[in-house]
Scaffold this active site. Structure first.
Site, PDB file in Angstrom:
ATOM      1  N   LYS A 138      -6.701   2.410  -1.122  1.00  0.00           N
ATOM      2  CA  LYS A 138      -5.923   1.317  -0.616  1.00  0.00           C
ATOM      3  C   LYS A 138      -4.553   1.696  -1.215  1.00  0.00           C
ATOM      4  O   LYS A 138      -4.270   1.833  -2.401  1.00  0.00           O
ATOM      5  CB  LYS A 138      -6.206  -0.025  -0.949  1.00  0.00           C
ATOM      6  CG  LYS A 138      -5.699  -1.096  -0.656  1.00  0.00           C
ATOM      7  CD  LYS A 138      -6.034  -2.467  -1.217  1.00  0.00           C
ATOM      8  CE  LYS A 138      -5.350  -3.584  -0.892  1.00  0.00           C
ATOM      9  NZ  LYS A 138      -5.955  -4.964  -1.755  1.00  0.00           N
ATOM     10  N   GLU A 191     -26.302 -18.801   0.989  1.00  0.00           N
ATOM     11  CA  GLU A 191     -24.783 -17.887   1.394  1.00  0.00           C
ATOM     12  C   GLU A 191     -24.980 -16.194   1.469  1.00  0.00           C
ATOM     13  O   GLU A 191     -24.508 -15.817   2.426  1.00  0.00           O
ATOM     14  CB  GLU A 191     -23.695 -18.227   0.468  1.00  0.00           C
ATOM     15  CG  GLU A 191     -22.974 -19.829   0.747  1.00  0.00           C
ATOM     16  CD  GLU A 191     -22.165 -20.212  -0.445  1.00  0.00           C
ATOM     17  OE1 GLU A 191     -21.132 -21.018  -0.127  1.00  0.00           O
ATOM     18  OE2 GLU A 191     -22.244 -19.722  -1.549  1.00  0.00           O
ATOM     19  N   GLY A 203       1.709  -5.330   0.207  1.00  0.00           N
ATOM     20  CA  GLY A 203       1.567  -6.758  -0.151  1.00  0.00           C
ATOM     21  C   GLY A 203       1.227  -7.494   0.952  1.00  0.00           C
ATOM     22  O   GLY A 203       1.675  -8.512   1.218  1.00  0.00           O
ATOM     23  N   GLY A 204       0.020  -6.949   1.479  1.00  0.00           N
ATOM     24  CA  GLY A 204      -0.618  -7.514   2.832  1.00  0.00           C
ATOM     25  C   GLY A 204       0.128  -7.008   3.913  1.00  0.00           C
ATOM     26  O   GLY A 204       0.316  -5.568   3.906  1.00  0.00           O
ATOM     27  N   CYS A 225      -1.050  -0.789   2.864  1.00  0.00           N
ATOM     28  CA  CYS A 225      -0.839  -2.195   2.426  1.00  0.00           C
ATOM     29  C   CYS A 225       0.297  -2.301   1.917  1.00  0.00           C
ATOM     30  O   CYS A 225       0.787  -1.337   1.271  1.00  0.00           O
ATOM     31  CB  CYS A 225      -2.039  -2.560   1.336  1.00  0.00           C
ATOM     32  SG  CYS A 225      -1.697  -4.116   0.765  1.00  0.00           S
ATOM     33  N   ASP A 252       2.668  -1.100  10.714  1.00  0.00           N
ATOM     34  CA  ASP A 252       3.601  -0.614  11.783  1.00  0.00           C
ATOM     35  C   ASP A 252       2.769   0.635  12.390  1.00  0.00           C
ATOM     36  O   ASP A 252       2.068   1.299  11.560  1.00  0.00           O
ATOM     37  CB  ASP A 252       5.016  -0.059  11.300  1.00  0.00           C
ATOM     38  CG  ASP A 252       5.273   0.548  10.239  1.00  0.00           C
ATOM     39  OD1 ASP A 252       4.728   1.766  10.123  1.00  0.00           O
ATOM     40  OD2 ASP A 252       5.299   0.085   9.020  1.00  0.00           O
ATOM     41  N   ASN A 298       4.323  -3.010  -3.228  1.00  0.00           N
ATOM     42  CA  ASN A 298       4.503  -4.343  -3.481  1.00  0.00           C
ATOM     43  C   ASN A 298       5.896  -4.842  -3.787  1.00  0.00           C
ATOM     44  O   ASN A 298       6.186  -6.186  -4.406  1.00  0.00           O
ATOM     45  CB  ASN A 298       3.784  -4.847  -4.708  1.00  0.00           C
ATOM     46  CG  ASN A 298       2.139  -5.281  -4.319  1.00  0.00           C
ATOM     47  OD1 ASN A 298       2.053  -6.119  -3.102  1.00  0.00           O
ATOM     48  ND2 ASN A 298       1.388  -4.731  -4.607  1.00  0.00           N
ATOM     49  N   ASP A 352      -9.658  -2.749  -6.965  1.00  0.00           N
ATOM     50  CA  ASP A 352      -8.285  -3.049  -6.926  1.00  0.00           C
ATOM     51  C   ASP A 352      -7.398  -2.722  -8.041  1.00  0.00           C
ATOM     52  O   ASP A 352      -7.870  -2.260  -9.116  1.00  0.00           O
ATOM     53  CB  ASP A 352      -8.196  -4.419  -6.261  1.00  0.00           C
ATOM     54  CG  ASP A 352      -6.967  -4.592  -5.202  1.00  0.00           C
ATOM     55  OD1 ASP A 352      -5.864  -4.680  -5.865  1.00  0.00           O
ATOM     56  OD2 ASP A 352      -7.230  -4.550  -4.162  1.00  0.00           O
ATOM     57  N   ASP A 353      -6.381  -3.452  -8.179  1.00  0.00           N
ATOM     58  CA  ASP A 353      -5.286  -3.232  -9.251  1.00  0.00           C
ATOM     59  C   ASP A 353      -5.903  -3.509 -10.602  1.00  0.00           C
ATOM     60  O   ASP A 353      -6.712  -4.472 -10.729  1.00  0.00           O
ATOM     61  CB  ASP A 353      -4.238  -4.414  -8.950  1.00  0.00           C
ATOM     62  CG  ASP A 353      -2.876  -4.297  -9.529  1.00  0.00           C
ATOM     63  OD1 ASP A 353      -2.815  -3.306 -10.317  1.00  0.00           O
ATOM     64  OD2 ASP A 353      -1.908  -4.802  -9.315  1.00  0.00           O
ATOM     65  N   ASP A 399      -1.883 -10.976   2.600  1.00  0.00           N
ATOM     66  CA  ASP A 399      -2.297 -11.515   1.377  1.00  0.00           C
ATOM     67  C   ASP A 399      -2.849 -12.972   1.397  1.00  0.00           C
ATOM     68  O   ASP A 399      -3.706 -13.597   0.762  1.00  0.00           O
ATOM     69  CB  ASP A 399      -1.345 -11.370   0.301  1.00  0.00           C
ATOM     70  CG  ASP A 399      -1.468 -10.004  -0.370  1.00  0.00           C
ATOM     71  OD1 ASP A 399      -2.032  -9.154  -0.234  1.00  0.00           O
ATOM     72  OD2 ASP A 399      -0.411  -9.961  -1.328  1.00  0.00           O
TER      73      ASP A 399
HETATM   74  C1  GLA Z   1      -0.942  -6.667  -3.217  1.00  0.00           C
HETATM   75  C2  GLA Z   1      -2.299  -6.513  -2.150  1.00  0.00           C
HETATM   76  C3  GLA Z   1      -3.277  -7.387  -2.618  1.00  0.00           C
HETATM   77  C4  GLA Z   1      -3.839  -6.874  -3.998  1.00  0.00           C
HETATM   78  C5  GLA Z   1      -2.658  -6.894  -5.010  1.00  0.00           C
HETATM   79  C6  GLA Z   1      -2.669  -6.291  -6.236  1.00  0.00           C
HETATM   80  O1  GLA Z   1      -0.375  -7.875  -3.167  1.00  0.00           O
HETATM   81  O2  GLA Z   1      -1.889  -6.991  -0.962  1.00  0.00           O
HETATM   82  O3  GLA Z   1      -4.405  -7.113  -1.637  1.00  0.00           O
HETATM   83  O4  GLA Z   1      -4.118  -5.546  -3.892  1.00  0.00           O
HETATM   84  O5  GLA Z   1      -1.609  -6.237  -4.627  1.00  0.00           O
HETATM   85  O6  GLA Z   1      -1.930  -6.274  -7.108  1.00  0.00           O
END
Ligand code: GLA
Length: 759
Positions: free
Chosen positions: A478, A616, A530-531, A528, A536, A482, A368-369, A550
């Site tokens: 992904k 777990e 930001g979630g 994505c 759409d 944002n 990810d980021d 998120d």
């Molecule tokens: C957004 C995405 C998260 C993550 C962050 C990273 O908020 O929805 O899943 O990837 O960015 O900055």
């Protein structure tokens, strides 16, 4: 034949398996809407339209002296226009060169095409030639030369009718479109409610059902994208209808930009719904010969409640919107490092997560980021799509190879539309960031947005991302975005065309996505915003799944996923199991519940695996093998909402195999109560005469001796499909707070023998 045309009376009837849609060009060449609903014959339904002389509702000049009952203000129309006697909300508002706002669109002909039309540069449902038919009706304004072609795509088997509009200026003078919706639907009568989905970052898709009252109600977005705040999807339903009963209409806008869905109940209790690009940030100049396509709306009608309506939409999105390899293949189960590490990681840590994940059966590691540029937090680096080798301790290629050598696929997070002030890209191209010269543009998450309306910016991103993906073994991307967009302005548009920016941005984004997804057909792309900020049907055309929210809290996710299920299939919903207590809410939820909720989506993990206990880890392993086992059923089955997260104690949903041979019921206790009333599930989609057995995901008896199990859960107990439908079964009671049960229902004998063990 899905399209029946009565040429003499100029009646157009569209037939699908269970619905009928009709319009008629009347004596004044107005294209009337005469019917949409449960299937009926193709006789003239305009006879049902009631007309009377209504004071202050004027009459077109040609007819006004003879007939004061004919008014555009009360007639149901296919595509209404502003300024010439229809005072309701209208689908088209123009500005002519003389400054007037009038348009009078009149019937000017039709044509029929085999197959489903497509829209250049915009997402739209697609189909094989034998699966669909297209009707195109031309409307023209004799004064200005403006024409609107109304496109109707009929997917007969699916009960789907799509609509789109192409507007062309054949006149000599410029026309500015100030509002140009994609559809207008009028109901001559009926008492309606509408369902829409509102929210915010980290809490999308809240369900809302309201009466359509006199006045105008609307949902929409002026945020540059479809938004967390309102989803570009709505349902209009008959008062009293529910999941299984009553008439309801669904409207899904296949567009990822700014939208407006408005409903008006007028002076005569008639209802109008309009859906299209939001007019607040829109004006589009058409010079002689110019044309503009307006995005598609997918419509469906169900006479048996919102459940069937949703299933129609799930099917059309899965089969006629989503494209590419991943539409029909099992997506890898992934682990994403965001909630495990946020920005604090190095190559070693990532490899370790991937290694451990592999041992549990996880198939893909998504980075990810934070892997690129100078990005130690979210205040810098966006735009610099070059690996931060110092932080990773190696090149991106080496990291990807190390991870793939462990037997894991490798995926990567990108936010190509974003740009940080503190980035090399901004230092090189400050004019590429969206903003108005001379003003300080608003920041959000400390960042700006690249001007995707510009071709040079699109080209740069296509080239940069292609180079990046070409050089490393990547299986998953992904694609995030944002922030919302304000300070809308493009330096390459002249002042008379700044109103085109918002739509041009979306067209630019679609071009980039089209090229990249075509170039990398093997890669699974997940959208994505930001979630769920861009969840759409438009985005799903390019990327078959989208990160849902998120919020990874399983209990919050119940309502987010419940809301999304009205318009979108399980296969589109990005879901992960995260840690407990949850990072967004602090709520502790059992691992089995987190697994159960994530299985109503694409399913993956997002936690630091090294912190899991052995027990777990064993449970994660078991979840993964269960998900794999039931993958086909979960992703392609028929979805039923049984009970809502907003009521009672337990949220229940069911996914049934279309053949009725098996089903999976998931039940999550969202509200713990002492001495609770039993939760009864009436199972749908099974065969009445077949016998079924119920299997619980955990062996309750073994784990909790002495517990009484409801009938059906004892060994060898068999229930008929009819009994499961009429009386259902009782969900075993909760043992933990937020208990979840997955109940697999499987046909065990083809026909019930009366007098046998079946109930
Ligand atoms: C957004 C995405 C998260 C993550 C962050 C990273 O908020 O929805 O899943 O990837 O960015 O900055």
């Amino acid at each position: 034949m899905a399209i029946i045309i009565d040429d003499e009376n100029r009646i157009f009837t569209l037939q699908t398996q269970n619905t009928t849609y009709q319009m008629k060009a009347d004596t004044q060449n107005v294209l009337l809407h005469t019917y949409y609903g449960e299937k009926t014959d193709h006789s003239d339904k305009s006879l049902l339209i009631y007309r009377a002389d209504r004071g202050f509702s004027g009459n077109p000049y040609e007819i006004g002296k003879r007939d004061r009952t004919y008014s555009l203000d009360s007639l149901p129309q296919e595509y209404s226009s502003f300024g010439t006697g229809d005072y309701r909300i209208t689908s088209l508002r123009v500005q002519n060169q003389d400054g007037s706002q009038a348009a009078e669109l009149r019937y000017a002909g039709y044509r029929v095409q085999k197959g489903k039309y497509d829209i250049p540069g915009l997402p739209a449902a697609y189909a094989q030639n034998e699966e669909a038919e297209t009707l195109i009706i031309r409307l023209a304004d004799a004064y200005s030369g403006l024409e609107a072609e109304l496109y109707y795509g009929i997917l007969e088997e699916m009960d789907i009718i799509t609509r789109a509009v192409k507007i062309t200026n054949y006149g000599k003078e410029d026309v500015i479109l100030n509002k140009a919706a994609s559809m207008n639907l009028d109901w001559e009568y009926g008492d309606f409610e509408w369902i829409s989905f509102y929210g915010r970052h980290s809490m999308e898709m809240n369900f809302q059902r309201e009466k359509i009252h006199h006045g105008i109600q609307a949902i929409g977005s002026v945020r540059g994208s479809s938004s967390h705040q309102y989803n570009p999807f709505a349902i209009v339903c008959e008062k009293g209808s529910n999941e299984t009963m009553g008439s309801c209409y669904g409207f899904s806008f296949v567009y990822s930009g700014e939208f407006l869905i408005e409903a008006e109940k007028d002076q005569l209790d008639r209802t109008r719904l309009i859906c299209g690009i939001h007019p607040d940030n829109f004006s589009w100049k058409l010079q002689n010969g110019d044309m503009l396509w307006l995005p598609e709306v997918i419509m469906t009608h169900s006479s048996s409640g919102t459940g069937k309506l949703s299933r129609n939409l799930h099917k059309v999105i899965r089969e006629h919107i989503c494209r590419g390899k991943w539409k029909n293949s099992r997506c890898p189960i992934l682990i994403n490092n965001w909630e495990a590490t946020y920005f604090k990681f190095n190559g070693e840590k990532l490899t370790e997560i991937a290694k451990q994940a592999k041992q549990l059966g996880i198939e893909l590691f998504a980075l990810d980021d934070g892997w690129f540029g100078n990005r130690e937090d979210d205040s810098s680096g966006l735009g610099d799509w070059f690996a931060n080798e110092k932080k990773l301790g190696c090149t991106l290629k080496e990291l990807a190879e190390r991870i793939t050598a462990e037997g894991m696929q490798f995926g990567i997070w990108l936010e190509p539309e974003g740009i940080s002030e503190d980035s090399d890209l901004y230092r090189r191209h400050p004019d590429w960031a969206v903003g108005i010269p001379g003003r300080k543009a608003c920041l959000s998450r400390c960042q700006w947005i690249l001007d995707f309306s510009r071709k040079d910016v699109q080209d740069y991103i296509i080239e940069r991302i292609s180079k990046l993906l070409d050089g490393i073994p990547v299986s998953y991307v992904k694609w995030d975005c944002n922030r919302a967009i304000c300070d809308k302005f493009s330096r390459l548009l002249d002042s008379g065309r700044q109103g085109e920016f918002a739509h041009r941005y979306v067209l630019g984004l679609y071009r980039v996505l089209e090229e990249l997804t075509e170039k990398f057909p093997e890669i699974l792309f997940e959208g994505c915003g930001g979630g769920g900020g861009r969840f759409d049907a438009g985005m799903l055309y390019y990327m078959p799944q989208s990160w849902g929210s998120d919020t990874t809290d399983a209990i919050e996710r119940l309502s987010i996923q419940y809301g999304a299920s009205f318009g979108y299939p399980v296969s589109a919903m990005g879901t992960h199991v995260s840690t407990s207590p949850n990072h967004q809410t602090g709520r502790a939820v059992p691992l089995s519940t987190r697994g159960c909720v994530a299985m109503a989506g694409t399913f993956g993990y997002e936690l630091d695996i090294s912190t899991l206990t052995q027990e777990e880890k064993a449970e994660v392993k078991e979840q993964i093998s269960r998900f794999k086992k039931y993958y086909e059923l979960i992703q392609y089955g028929e979805y039923y909402r049984i009970s809502s997260p907003y009521e009672g104690t337990c949220t229940v949903w069911e996914i049934a195999d279309p053949s009725g041979r098996e089903a999976m019921v998931s039940a999550v206790y969202h509200h713990a109560q002492a001495n609770p009333a039993p939760v009864r599930v009436k199972v749908q989609g099974l065969k009445d005469e077949a016998g079924y057995q119920l299997f619980l995901n955990e062996d309750l008896k073994e784990k909790y001796p002495g517990r009484r199990l409801p009938y059906g859960f004892g060994s060898g107990e068999v229930l008929s499909g009819a009994a499961l439908k009429q009386f259902g079964f009782v969900v075993p009671e909760a043992i933990n707070g937020f208990q979840a049960w997955q109940i697999h229902i499987k046909e065990c004998q083809p026909v019930i023998e009366t007098g046998g063990r079946c109930v």
